[in-house]
Enzyme design. Structure first.
Site, PDB file in Angstrom:
ATOM      1  N   ARG A 109       0.800  -1.237   0.000  1.00  0.00           N
ATOM      2  CA  ARG A 109       0.000   0.000   0.000  1.00  0.00           C
ATOM      3  C   ARG A 109       0.831   1.285   0.000  1.00  0.00           C
ATOM      4  O   ARG A 109       0.350   2.347   0.349  1.00  0.00           O
ATOM      5  CB  ARG A 109      -1.007   0.033   1.155  1.00  0.00           C
ATOM      6  CG  ARG A 109      -2.045  -1.061   1.086  1.00  0.00           C
ATOM      7  CD  ARG A 109      -3.297  -0.695   1.847  1.00  0.00           C
ATOM      8  NE  ARG A 109      -4.309  -1.739   1.687  1.00  0.00           N
ATOM      9  CZ  ARG A 109      -4.561  -2.673   2.604  1.00  0.00           C
ATOM     10  NH1 ARG A 109      -3.864  -2.709   3.724  1.00  0.00           N
ATOM     11  NH2 ARG A 109      -5.506  -3.570   2.380  1.00  0.00           N
ATOM     12  N   LYS A 131       3.319  11.501 -11.350  1.00  0.00           N
ATOM     13  CA  LYS A 131       2.452  10.649 -12.179  1.00  0.00           C
ATOM     14  C   LYS A 131       3.154   9.324 -12.388  1.00  0.00           C
ATOM     15  O   LYS A 131       4.318   9.276 -12.796  1.00  0.00           O
ATOM     16  CB  LYS A 131       2.217  11.301 -13.543  1.00  0.00           C
ATOM     17  CG  LYS A 131       1.052  12.251 -13.590  1.00  0.00           C
ATOM     18  CD  LYS A 131       0.794  12.597 -15.042  1.00  0.00           C
ATOM     19  CE  LYS A 131      -0.332  13.569 -15.196  1.00  0.00           C
ATOM     20  NZ  LYS A 131      -0.561  13.906 -16.608  1.00  0.00           N
ATOM     21  N   GLU A 173       9.758  18.329 -24.936  1.00  0.00           N
ATOM     22  CA  GLU A 173       9.051  18.686 -23.696  1.00  0.00           C
ATOM     23  C   GLU A 173       9.485  20.061 -23.183  1.00  0.00           C
ATOM     24  O   GLU A 173       8.675  20.808 -22.630  1.00  0.00           O
ATOM     25  CB  GLU A 173       9.288  17.615 -22.622  1.00  0.00           C
ATOM     26  CG  GLU A 173       8.663  16.269 -22.928  1.00  0.00           C
ATOM     27  CD  GLU A 173       7.136  16.220 -22.747  1.00  0.00           C
ATOM     28  OE1 GLU A 173       6.555  17.170 -22.184  1.00  0.00           O
ATOM     29  OE2 GLU A 173       6.534  15.226 -23.190  1.00  0.00           O
ATOM     30  N   LYS A 207       7.161  23.237 -14.408  1.00  0.00           N
ATOM     31  CA  LYS A 207       6.397  22.029 -14.073  1.00  0.00           C
ATOM     32  C   LYS A 207       6.029  22.024 -12.588  1.00  0.00           C
ATOM     33  O   LYS A 207       4.903  21.693 -12.213  1.00  0.00           O
ATOM     34  CB  LYS A 207       7.221  20.785 -14.432  1.00  0.00           C
ATOM     35  CG  LYS A 207       6.585  19.457 -14.027  1.00  0.00           C
ATOM     36  CD  LYS A 207       5.912  18.761 -15.183  1.00  0.00           C
ATOM     37  CE  LYS A 207       5.163  17.527 -14.771  1.00  0.00           C
ATOM     38  NZ  LYS A 207       5.718  16.298 -15.318  1.00  0.00           N
ATOM     39  N   GLU A 217      -4.352  16.907 -11.555  1.00  0.00           N
ATOM     40  CA  GLU A 217      -4.818  17.226 -12.898  1.00  0.00           C
ATOM     41  C   GLU A 217      -6.319  17.498 -12.987  1.00  0.00           C
ATOM     42  O   GLU A 217      -7.026  16.979 -13.845  1.00  0.00           O
ATOM     43  CB  GLU A 217      -4.422  16.097 -13.867  1.00  0.00           C
ATOM     44  CG  GLU A 217      -4.292  16.597 -15.293  1.00  0.00           C
ATOM     45  CD  GLU A 217      -3.717  15.568 -16.242  1.00  0.00           C
ATOM     46  OE1 GLU A 217      -4.402  15.225 -17.195  1.00  0.00           O
ATOM     47  OE2 GLU A 217      -2.582  15.111 -16.017  1.00  0.00           O
ATOM     48  N   ARG A 221      -2.973  21.525 -14.569  1.00  0.00           N
ATOM     49  CA  ARG A 221      -1.984  20.488 -14.905  1.00  0.00           C
ATOM     50  C   ARG A 221      -2.285  19.822 -16.252  1.00  0.00           C
ATOM     51  O   ARG A 221      -1.389  19.330 -16.932  1.00  0.00           O
ATOM     52  CB  ARG A 221      -1.897  19.439 -13.791  1.00  0.00           C
ATOM     53  CG  ARG A 221      -0.760  18.451 -14.033  1.00  0.00           C
ATOM     54  CD  ARG A 221      -0.378  17.623 -12.825  1.00  0.00           C
ATOM     55  NE  ARG A 221       0.744  16.755 -13.145  1.00  0.00           N
ATOM     56  CZ  ARG A 221       1.345  15.966 -12.281  1.00  0.00           C
ATOM     57  NH1 ARG A 221       0.960  15.934 -11.022  1.00  0.00           N
ATOM     58  NH2 ARG A 221       2.361  15.207 -12.662  1.00  0.00           N
ATOM     59  N   ASN A 225      -0.449  18.565 -21.153  1.00  0.00           N
ATOM     60  CA  ASN A 225      -0.747  17.581 -22.201  1.00  0.00           C
ATOM     61  C   ASN A 225      -0.796  18.200 -23.605  1.00  0.00           C
ATOM     62  O   ASN A 225      -1.214  17.538 -24.556  1.00  0.00           O
ATOM     63  CB  ASN A 225      -2.081  16.881 -21.892  1.00  0.00           C
ATOM     64  CG  ASN A 225      -1.954  16.017 -20.650  1.00  0.00           C
ATOM     65  OD1 ASN A 225      -1.088  15.165 -20.551  1.00  0.00           O
ATOM     66  ND2 ASN A 225      -2.799  16.265 -19.666  1.00  0.00           N
ATOM     67  N   HIS A 228       0.108  16.074 -26.457  1.00  0.00           N
ATOM     68  CA  HIS A 228      -0.047  14.680 -26.047  1.00  0.00           C
ATOM     69  C   HIS A 228      -1.341  14.046 -26.554  1.00  0.00           C
ATOM     70  O   HIS A 228      -1.375  12.845 -26.819  1.00  0.00           O
ATOM     71  CB  HIS A 228       0.007  14.561 -24.519  1.00  0.00           C
ATOM     72  CG  HIS A 228       1.366  14.809 -23.942  1.00  0.00           C
ATOM     73  ND1 HIS A 228       2.043  16.001 -24.122  1.00  0.00           N
ATOM     74  CD2 HIS A 228       2.188  14.028 -23.194  1.00  0.00           C
ATOM     75  CE1 HIS A 228       3.218  15.926 -23.501  1.00  0.00           C
ATOM     76  NE2 HIS A 228       3.324  14.751 -22.936  1.00  0.00           N
ATOM     77  N   HIS A 232      -0.400  10.826 -28.304  1.00  0.00           N
ATOM     78  CA  HIS A 232      -0.719   9.492 -27.767  1.00  0.00           C
ATOM     79  C   HIS A 232      -1.422   8.626 -28.814  1.00  0.00           C
ATOM     80  O   HIS A 232      -1.210   7.415 -28.860  1.00  0.00           O
ATOM     81  CB  HIS A 232      -1.600   9.614 -26.520  1.00  0.00           C
ATOM     82  CG  HIS A 232      -0.841   9.989 -25.285  1.00  0.00           C
ATOM     83  ND1 HIS A 232      -1.451  10.285 -24.092  1.00  0.00           N
ATOM     84  CD2 HIS A 232       0.499  10.111 -25.048  1.00  0.00           C
ATOM     85  CE1 HIS A 232      -0.534  10.585 -23.179  1.00  0.00           C
ATOM     86  NE2 HIS A 232       0.652  10.483 -23.736  1.00  0.00           N
ATOM     87  N   HIS A 245       8.496   8.898 -27.340  1.00  0.00           N
ATOM     88  CA  HIS A 245       7.399   9.710 -26.794  1.00  0.00           C
ATOM     89  C   HIS A 245       7.540  11.188 -27.181  1.00  0.00           C
ATOM     90  O   HIS A 245       6.601  11.812 -27.668  1.00  0.00           O
ATOM     91  CB  HIS A 245       7.351   9.559 -25.273  1.00  0.00           C
ATOM     92  CG  HIS A 245       6.342  10.443 -24.616  1.00  0.00           C
ATOM     93  ND1 HIS A 245       4.981  10.313 -24.824  1.00  0.00           N
ATOM     94  CD2 HIS A 245       6.489  11.500 -23.766  1.00  0.00           C
ATOM     95  CE1 HIS A 245       4.344  11.242 -24.122  1.00  0.00           C
ATOM     96  NE2 HIS A 245       5.238  11.968 -23.479  1.00  0.00           N
TER      97      HIS A 245
END
Length: 341
Positions: A109, A131, A173, A207, A217, A221, A225, A228, A232, A245
């Site tokens: 956990r 993330k 980025e 960032k 997000e 945030r 993206n 992205h 993606h 990426h």
């Protein structure tokens, strides 16, 4: 150089300096891949002291960012009798960082982990902000958690062995951050007046500011993206094997810019400026879409899509972002047609 991230549950530092001595009074597992391990494991272990040190090597590549890799890592931890006081160290690029963070978040956990990114892309993006996750057949990073590290150590020593494509992927980025948040930063990137450490620091600062405001997000945030949403889909359609990426994000930025122009925001000159800067860093800016209807349908598999509405992040102008929803399908298809095979 130091940048501090402050979220509701944790404050931690990002250090942009040669790797210091790290002493941990616990069992430690370094999770890495064969390439990084072969090049740099001694550099790390010379600076790392732990009660007991284990190295877990996972296969390299986006296609291995899956349950099988996570299960393998967790089984090694159970075999070595790791407990809640133990620590994981992510030692690699974004794939290793995302998987290590995810494994740390679910092992017993949740146990501590540290990020030591070894690619430019992971230094300026994925290692910062907590993330974590893995891919599945439905898309990228659809299984995961928000889970912050204890610290991030950014040492540009590791970039000496990075190939040109990987370095360029990281630049995508950096350019993304400048276009979204900081026109002066963008102009300095155009002029080429910043050192590598300065570029990394400014990207990380931007960032961190975003994460400090919106860890999970719910708002600003999502602006990270930019590029992205399109990128993606490109990665998914090419089975994560054609583009890195950052390369897919670069093409995605060009597509998002075209959408912004279609919606009457970004000027042609600014779109051209962004494209030129991407090309200057040897990033791809073209993609031939085989089937634009299929490409459009893929948007709905994106985790940022809600109530069957696609959310697009676009530049209103350089240094200023806009979040748009409810874009007419016809307008999106008009943009996709420009990239049709």
């Amino acid at each position: 150089m130091k940048v501090t991230v402050t979220t509701p549950n944790k404050t931690y530092d990002i250090l942009i300096d040669p790797l210091p001595q790290i002493e941990l009074d616990s069992k430690v597992a370094v999770i890495t891949n064969p390439k990084v391990s072969g090049l740099h494991i001694n550099y790390l272990t010379d600076r790392l002291k732990a009660k007991e040190l284990h190295i877990i090597t996972l296969p390299d590549g986006e296609e291995y960012k899956n349950w099988q890799s996570i299960e393998y890592a967790l089984e090694r931890l159970f075999d070595a009798k790791f407990d809640r006081n133990s620590t994981l160290i992510a030692f690699g690029g974004g794939v290793i960082g995302d998987m290590t963070g995810f494994a740390a978040s679910i092992f017993l956990r949740g146990i501590n982990f540290i990020q030591i990114p070894t690619t430019l892309l992971s230094m300026v993006d994925s290692s910062v902000g907590g993330k974590t996750g893995i891919n599945n057949k439905y898309g990228k990073n659809l299984i995961g958690s928000f889970y912050q590290p204890e610290a991030v150590y950014i040492d540009t020593h590791f970039l000496s062995t990075l190939d040109k494509r990987e370095f360029a992927a990281g630049m995508a980025e950096i350019i993304k951050m400048a276009v979204m948040f900081d026109k002066e930063f963008f102009e300095n990137l155009k002029k080429g007046t910043l050192s590598l450490e300065e570029m990394i620091k400014r990207s990380v600062e931007l960032k961190a500011e975003v994460v400090n405001q919106d860890e999970k997000e719910k708002g600003v945030r999502s602006v990270l993206n930019y590029g992205h949403t399109f990128g993606h889909v490109i990665e998914n359609l090419t089975n994560y094997k054609t583009y890195l990426h950052g390369e897919a994000v670069a093409i995605g930025m060009v597509m998002a810019n075209e959408l912004s122009r279609e919606l009457g925001y970004l000027s042609k000159d600014e779109a051209d400026d962004i494209k030129k800067l991407l090309k200057k860093h040897d990033l791809p800016t073209e993609f031939k879409i085989p089937d634009i209807e299929e490409f459009y349908e893929h948007f709905f598999l994106d985790k940022k899509t809600a109530d069957n509405k696609i959310k697009f992040i676009i530049p209103e102008k350089i240094g200023k972002y806009k979040i748009v929803k409810d874009v007419d399908k016809e307008k999106v298809m008009k943009v996709l047609k420009k990239f049709e095979k």
